[in-house]
Design an enzyme around this catalytic site. Structure first.
Site, PDB file in Angstrom:
ATOM      1  CE  LYS A 173      -2.227   2.607   3.368  1.00 10.59           C
ATOM      2  NZ  LYS A 173      -1.929   3.803   2.789  1.00 10.59           N
ATOM      3  CD  GLU A 248      14.175   2.156   7.967  1.00  9.06           C
ATOM      4  OE1 GLU A 248      14.650   3.225   8.435  1.00  9.06           O
ATOM      5  OE2 GLU A 248      14.891   1.019   7.889  1.00  9.06           O
ATOM      6  CB  CYS A 282      13.008  10.084   6.967  1.00  8.10           C
ATOM      7  SG  CYS A 282      13.976   9.057   5.811  1.00  8.10           S
ATOM      8  CD  GLU A 383      10.030  13.443  10.921  1.00  3.18           C
ATOM      9  OE1 GLU A 383       8.800  12.827  11.175  1.00  3.18           O
ATOM     10  OE2 GLU A 383      10.806  12.809  10.320  1.00  3.18           O
TER      11      GLU A 383
HETATM   12  P1  NAD Z   1       2.175   8.428   8.043  1.00  6.96           P
HETATM   13  O1  NAD Z   1       2.822   7.463   9.069  1.00  6.96           O
HETATM   14  O2  NAD Z   1       1.146   9.274   8.161  1.00  6.96           O
HETATM   15  O3  NAD Z   1       1.646   7.389   6.855  1.00  6.96           O
HETATM   16  C1  NAD Z   1       2.712   6.296   6.045  1.00  6.96           C
HETATM   17  C2  NAD Z   1       1.847   5.478   5.560  1.00  6.96           C
HETATM   18  O4  NAD Z   1       1.218   4.648   6.749  1.00  6.96           O
HETATM   19  C3  NAD Z   1       0.642   5.854   4.542  1.00  6.96           C
HETATM   20  O5  NAD Z   1       0.562   4.671   3.783  1.00  6.96           O
HETATM   21  C4  NAD Z   1      -0.444   5.621   5.609  1.00  6.96           C
HETATM   22  O6  NAD Z   1      -1.675   5.561   4.816  1.00  6.96           O
HETATM   23  C5  NAD Z   1      -0.202   4.233   6.523  1.00  6.96           C
HETATM   24  N1  NAD Z   1      -1.036   4.451   7.719  1.00  6.96           N
HETATM   25  C6  NAD Z   1      -1.493   5.539   8.483  1.00  6.96           C
HETATM   26  N2  NAD Z   1      -1.915   5.242   9.515  1.00  6.96           N
HETATM   27  C7  NAD Z   1      -2.064   3.859   9.643  1.00  6.96           C
HETATM   28  C8  NAD Z   1      -2.289   2.692  10.556  1.00  6.96           C
HETATM   29  N3  NAD Z   1      -3.086   2.789  11.504  1.00  6.96           N
HETATM   30  N4  NAD Z   1      -2.088   1.458  10.166  1.00  6.96           N
HETATM   31  C9  NAD Z   1      -1.361   1.165   8.815  1.00  6.96           C
HETATM   32  N5  NAD Z   1      -1.040   2.046   8.210  1.00  6.96           N
HETATM   33  C10 NAD Z   1      -1.299   3.601   8.188  1.00  6.96           C
HETATM   34  O7  NAD Z   1       3.517   9.042   7.444  1.00  6.96           O
HETATM   35  P2  NAD Z   1       3.560  10.309   6.025  1.00  6.96           P
HETATM   36  O8  NAD Z   1       3.114  11.480   6.538  1.00  6.96           O
HETATM   37  O9  NAD Z   1       3.106   9.494   4.992  1.00  6.96           O
HETATM   38  O10 NAD Z   1       5.165  10.182   5.928  1.00  6.96           O
HETATM   39  C11 NAD Z   1       5.732  11.055   6.548  1.00  6.96           C
HETATM   40  C12 NAD Z   1       6.692  10.269   7.772  1.00  6.96           C
HETATM   41  O11 NAD Z   1       7.546   9.170   7.088  1.00  6.96           O
HETATM   42  C13 NAD Z   1       7.908  11.177   8.352  1.00  6.96           C
HETATM   43  O12 NAD Z   1       7.695  10.921   9.660  1.00  6.96           O
HETATM   44  C14 NAD Z   1       9.201  10.600   7.901  1.00  6.96           C
HETATM   45  O13 NAD Z   1      10.344  10.749   8.797  1.00  6.96           O
HETATM   46  C15 NAD Z   1       8.762   8.992   7.611  1.00  6.96           C
HETATM   47  N6  NAD Z   1       9.778   8.519   6.672  1.00  6.96           N
HETATM   48  C16 NAD Z   1      10.942   7.736   7.325  1.00  6.96           C
HETATM   49  C17 NAD Z   1      11.593   7.245   6.564  1.00  6.96           C
HETATM   50  C18 NAD Z   1      12.995   6.453   6.966  1.00  6.96           C
HETATM   51  O14 NAD Z   1      13.592   5.594   6.187  1.00  6.96           O
HETATM   52  N7  NAD Z   1      13.098   6.295   8.309  1.00  6.96           N
HETATM   53  C19 NAD Z   1      11.643   7.489   5.100  1.00  6.96           C
HETATM   54  C20 NAD Z   1      10.552   8.421   4.575  1.00  6.96           C
HETATM   55  C21 NAD Z   1       9.716   8.890   5.466  1.00  6.96           C
END
Ligand code: NAD
Length: 492
Positions: A173, A248, A282, A383
Site C-alpha cells: 500500500k 522506518e 526523513c 520532526e
Molecule cells: P504516515 O505515518 O502518516 O503514513 C505512512 C503510511 O502509513 C501511509 O501509507 C498511511 O496511509 C499509512 N498508515 C497511516 N495510519 C496507519 C495505520 N493505523 N495502520 C497502517 N497504516 C497506516 O507518514 P507520512 O506522513 O506518509 O510520511 C512521513 C513520515 O515518514 C515522516 O515521519 C518521515 O520521517 C517518515 N519517513 C521515514 C523514512 C525512513 O527511512 N526512516 C523514510 C521516509 C519517510
C-alpha cells in the site's frame, strides 16, 4: 482501468469507492483511483496467503527470482521518463529529484536481484560426531508493505525488492496522498514474470486500508515506513499476533558544523540538507548545530542562498524546490513555524507562503531558518518534515556531541570538519543509524539504512535489508542414529 491488483487481476474496490488525487502544485485533480477497505485487504491477503502456501514463488530457484527483479530494473529504465513525470506530478518534487529516485530504485532492484542466490546458508561444525548441521534461510510468508508519500516509489522498492528476492508474497500500500507511480511499478512487476498472487496492490487511507493490513491474522510480517505515531500503532497491532516487524520512522537529524570546516561547502550542503524536497525527507538535516565562532557568518550565508531558492512546479525548467505534498501537511508545518515564534526562536528568513501569484494555488512554503533555538523548543525536538531549519550553537566538541544526541530519534546526522581525527571521534559518538562526514544525504543499496532510538526497528538495504524478509532455520541431522538409552538404568 481498475487500479487495485489482486491475485494477478486489476480490479475496482469491492465497494466501488474512489479517491481523487490532487496536484500539489495547483490543487487540481490529477487522477481518481480506487479506495480499498478491509474487504479488499482480505481478498489481497487471501491471494498472498495462497500464493505463499501453494504457489510456485518460494520454490522458484532464487536465481530465477533474481531474473524477475532484473527484468523489473530494466523496465524501470525503459519507462524512466514516464515514471519520473508521474512521481514528480504526484509528489510535487522536481523532475531531477524524481529521475534520481527512478535510477536509485533501479539499482536497488539490481542489487537484490544479485543478492537473491548469493547466500543460501552455511554448514556448522557441531563438534558432535555423526551429525550434519545446516543453517538455511526461508521466506517469512505474507508481508504487508506500507509506504509514505515523500518517496513513494523508493520506499516501496526498498521493501519490495528484498521481500521478493527472499521468496515472500506481499500486499502493498502506497500512501493515499501519492499512489500513482506505485500503480505503474506493479504493472512492471506483473510483466516481469512474477506469478499471480505474489504482489497484491491495495490503495487507500491509513485507518481503513493500512490498519487491516497490520491486523490480519494471515499476515506474517509488517514493514512500514512513516511517522512515529503511526509506527507505534503498527507495532501494537503487530503484537497481537507476534508478527515480524520492520519500522522506518522519523528523524530529527543534526548537521554538526565545526569552525574548521570548508565554509563554502558546508554552507552549500547545509542548504541542501534542510531544504531539498521542501525538507520532506526523513534524514533532513533540520537541526544545524554550529560552532559559535562562525555562527553569524554561516547563518547569513545560508539565509542569503535560502532566499534565492527557486520555488515552482516540479515539472518546470529551472525550479529547485516544488510544493509541499498536501494542504494539510503545509498547515501542520505552518503551525510549527508559529509555535517556534511563540516559543522565542528568531525568524531569520522565510516563515510564510511565497508572494508570487503564480504559486498561490499550490502548497508552497518558503525555506525558513530559525536562530537562537534550544532543546526546550518544539521545533528542535519534534520532526517538522518541512523546509524549516533550526540553529543551535556549541563551543566544545563534547557540547556538539551532546546536542547531536539530544533527540529521541536517531536516524542520520552529518559532521563537518577538516580535522580527520575529530571527524572520527564525533561520528563514533553520534547515536544515529547513518553518519555523513563532510557530506549529507547520499545512500547506496549496499549500505544498511535505519535508525537508533525512536527512528525505527530493523534496517533496510544492504545484507540486513534482505535478512528482514527471511526466517533463519537450523536443520540438524544425526547421520548414524542409534538408541541413546538416556533413560535406561533409571528403572527401579
Ligand atoms: P504516515 O505515518 O502518516 O503514513 C505512512 C503510511 O502509513 C501511509 O501509507 C498511511 O496511509 C499509512 N498508515 C497511516 N495510519 C496507519 C495505520 N493505523 N495502520 C497502517 N497504516 C497506516 O507518514 P507520512 O506522513 O506518509 O510520511 C512521513 C513520515 O515518514 C515522516 O515521519 C518521515 O520521517 C517518515 N519517513 C521515514 C523514512 C525512513 O527511512 N526512516 C523514510 C521516509 C519517510
Amino acid at each position: 482501468m481498475p487500479d487495485l491488483f489482486i491475485n494477478g487481476k486489476w480490479v475496482d474496490a469491492i465497494n466501488d469507492a474512489t479517491r481523487t488525487v490532487l496536484d500539489p502544485a495547483n490543487d487540481q485533480p490529477l487522477a481518481t483511483v480506487a479506495e480499498a477497505d478491509s474487504d479488499d485487504v482480505n481478498a489481497a491477503v487471501k491471494a498472498a496467503r495462497e500464493a505463499f502456501d501453494s504457489g510456485p514463488w518460494r520454490q522458484t530457484p532464487a536465481s530465477e527470482r533474481g531474473d524477475c527483479l532484473r527484468a523489473v530494473a530494466s523496465e524501470l529504465q525503459n519507462r524512466k521518463s514516464e515514471l519520473t513525470r508521474i512521481e514528480s506530478l504526484d509528489t510535487g518534487k522536481t523532475l531531477l529529484e524524481a529521475e534520481t529516485d527512478v535510477d536509485d530504485i533501479t539499482n536497488v532492484f539490481r542489487y537484490y536481484a544479485d543478492m537473491a542466490d548469493k547466500d543460501s546458508g552455511r554448514v556448522t561444525d557441531t563438534g558432535v560426531p555423526n551429525t550434519v548441521s545446516r543453517i538455511v534461510y526461508e521466506p517469512i510468508g505474507v508481508c504487508s508493505l506500507i509506504a509514505p508519500w515523500n518517496y513513494p516509489l523508493l520506499q516501496m522498492s526498498w521493501k519490495l525488492a528484498p521481500a521478493l528476492a527472499a521468496g515472500n508474497t506481499c500486499v502493498i500500500k502506497p500512501s493515499e496522498v501519492t499512489p500513482l507511480a506505485t500503480i505503474e511499478l506493479v504493472k512492471i512487476i506483473e510483466a516481469s514474470g512474477v506469478p499471480a498472487g505474489v504482489v497484491n496492490l491495495v490503495l487507500g487511507g491509513g485507518a481503513t486500508t493500512g490498519a487491516p493490513m497490520t491486523e490480519h491474522p494471515d499476515v506474517d510480517m509488517v514493514s512500514f515506513t512513516g511517522g512515529l505515531h503511526t509506527g507505534k500503532r503498527i507495532m501494537a497491532a503487530a503484537a497481537a499476533d507476534v508478527k515480524n516487524i520492520a519500522l522506518e520512522l522519523g528523524g530529527k537529524n543534526p548537521n554538526v558544523v565545526f569552525a574548521d570546516a570548508d565554509f563554502e561547502t558546508a554552507v552549500d550542503y547545509a542548504l541542501n540538507a534542510s531544504f531539498f524536497h521542501s525538507g520532506q525527507v526523513c534524514s533532513a538535516g533540520a537541526r544545524l548545530i554550529i560552532e559559535e565562532s562562525i555562527k553569524d557568518d554561516f547563518i547569513s550565508a545560508v539565509a542569503d542562498r535560502a532566499r534565492k531558492v527557486k520555488l515552482g512546479r516540479g515539472q518546470d525548467e529551472g525550479v529547485e524546490v516544488g510544493p509541499m505534498v498536501s494542504r494539510e501537511h503545509r498547515e501542520k508545518v505552518e503551525n510549527y513555524i508559529q509555535t517556534a515564534i511563540d516559543e522565542g526562536a528568531t525568524l531569520v528568513c522565510g516563515g510564510k507562503r511565497p508572494d508570487d501569484p503564480a504559486l498561490t494555488d499550490g502548497y508552497f512554503l518558503e525555506p525558513t531558518i530559525f536562530d537562537d533555538c534550544n532543546r526546550d523548543m518544539t521545533i528542535v525536538r519534534e520532526e517538522v518534515f518541512g523546509p524549516v531549519l533550526s540553529v543551535e550553537t556549541f563551543t566544545t566538541e563534547d557540547e556538539a556531541i551532546a546536542l547531536a544526541n539530544d533527540t529521541e530519534y536517531g536516524l542520520a546526522g552529518g559532521v563537518w570538519t577538516s580535522d580527520a581525527s575529530k571527524a572520527q571521534r564525533v561520528s563514533s559518538a553520534m547515536r544515529h543509524g547513518t553518519i555523513w562526514i563532510n557530506d549529507f544525504h547520499p545512500y547506496v543499496p549496499q549500505a544498511e539504512w535505519g535508525g537508533f532510538g525512536k527512528s525505527g526497528v530493523g534496517r533496510e538495504l544492504g545484507h540486513h535489508g534482505l535478512d528482514e524478509y527471511r526466517e533463519t532455520k537450523h536443520i540438524w541431522q544425526n547421520i548414524s542414529p542409534e538408541p541413546m538409552r538416556w533413560f535406561e538404568g533409571k528403572d527401579d
